[in-house]
Enzyme design. Structure first.
Site, PDB file in Angstrom:
ATOM      1  N   THR A 153      67.180  46.438   9.696  1.00 32.30           N
ATOM      2  CA  THR A 153      68.289  45.496   9.800  1.00 32.30           C
ATOM      3  C   THR A 153      67.876  44.250  10.569  1.00 32.30           C
ATOM      4  O   THR A 153      68.186  43.116  10.169  1.00 32.30           O
ATOM      5  CB  THR A 153      69.478  46.162  10.518  1.00 32.30           C
ATOM      6  N   THR A 154      67.167  44.439  11.674  1.00 33.04           N
ATOM      7  CA  THR A 154      66.754  43.325  12.516  1.00 33.04           C
ATOM      8  C   THR A 154      65.774  42.414  11.794  1.00 33.04           C
ATOM      9  O   THR A 154      65.674  41.226  12.105  1.00 33.04           O
ATOM     10  CB  THR A 154      66.146  43.859  13.828  1.00 33.04           C
ATOM     11  N   TYR A 209      78.088  51.370   2.082  1.00 33.48           N
ATOM     12  CA  TYR A 209      79.141  50.873   1.195  1.00 33.48           C
ATOM     13  C   TYR A 209      79.758  51.962   0.322  1.00 33.48           C
ATOM     14  O   TYR A 209      80.973  52.057   0.207  1.00 33.48           O
ATOM     15  CB  TYR A 209      78.615  49.728   0.309  1.00 33.48           C
TER      16      TYR A 209
END
Length: 294
Positions: free
Chosen positions: A46-47, A109
């Protein structure tokens, strides 16, 4: 899996002003972490803004970081998603030269059931040529992988060797530590809880702030694993303000602002993220001054 014990850092992807990858800054960042005590590197999490890095750029990042690293530190590669078949295809077609493990996030999601999460990782375990670190981050995925599911996977598949737990849930950490099979690693994905997890029996952290302050943060984690609580908390308390600041707007804008202040990389991020505000940059600069970093 001793190579994943200690402090891993979730590397940013540095960008130039035109949002192309800044490979000079990336080399500086990798060398800075190698020289200052980081235990392993994590690419394309993510980073690293993995969702806005193209497949071609991801290959370039892997090759470049591996070239700079020259085998000095273990490297973990992020491969995950909410389409199981696509994840499997990426694993099958990836060149894992220089890669020591895979970090794979729970499907986002789609909000699968616990059985769906189990079957997703079962499919990954059956094709992966490298050890797997599960990644549970319900704040981003909208579904929580329970300790029962994590432990079921740990017991059923020898190549599932660790979990990066990032639910900011102390009880969940403790349940994993209480019940995990021997040799299975519980890694903190929450920088603010990392020391407590280490002191409770965890094996370390995959950190965001650690890449900017590798010497201090990795020493704190080493002390925590060694159960030297007082010395470790002395460092923890010093790092608390800046750790909180980097997550106050979004990640990785906060850590990129820190690295910019340290003259390692620029603060640029790709949409839909935006740079840290001037107010946050000012607070970060002031805190770095307190830490003797500017």
């Amino acid at each position: 899996m001793t190579e994943f014990i200690g402090t891993g850092v979730a590397l940013i992807t540095p960008f130039n002003a035109d949002l192309s990858i800044d490979f000079d800054a990336l080399e500086r960042l990798v060398e800075y972490n190698i020289e200052n005590g980081t235990d392993y590197l994590v690419i394309s999490g993510t980073t690293g803004e993995s969702v806005t890095v193209t497949p071609e750029e991801k290959k370039e990042l892997i090759a470049f970081i591996s070239k700079v690293n020259k085998g000095r530190l273990p490297i973990v590669l992020g491969i995950g998603g909410n389409n199981t078949l696509t994840v499997l295809e990426e694993i099958r077609t990836t060149d894992f030269t220089g890669i020591d493990g895979i970090l794979s996030v729970t499907p986002y999601y789609s909000k699968p059931t616990q059985e769906g999460i189990y079957q997703h990782f079962k499919a990954i375990a059956e094709v992966s040529p490298k050890p797997i670190i599960l990644y549970n981050v319900p704040g981003r995925t909208a579904s929580n992988m329970t300790p029962e599911t994590t432990l079921r996977l740990a017991k059923d598949f020898e190549n599932i060797v660790a979990v990066k737990e990032a639910g900011n849930n102390v009880h969940q950490y403790l349940e994993l530590l209480r019940s995990k099979p021997k040799g299975f690693l519980v890694l903190s994905g929450d920088d603010d809880l990392a020391l407590g997890v280490a002191l409770a029996g965890g094996s370390g952290v995959i950190s965001v702030i650690g890449q900017a302050l590798p010497k201090e943060f990795s020493e704190m984690i080493r002390l925590g694993i060694a159960r030297k609580a007082k010395e470790a908390y002395d460092i923890h308390f010093k790092l608390m303000p800046i750790t909180g600041l980097i997550f106050s707007e979004n990640n990785p804008s906060g850590i990129k602002a820190v690295l910019s202040a340290l003259n390692i990389s620029k603060p640029a991020v790709r949409l839909p993220l935006v740079e840290a505000t001037d107010n946050l940059k000012t607070k970060i600069a002031a805190e770095l001054k307190v830490l003797g970093k500017s």
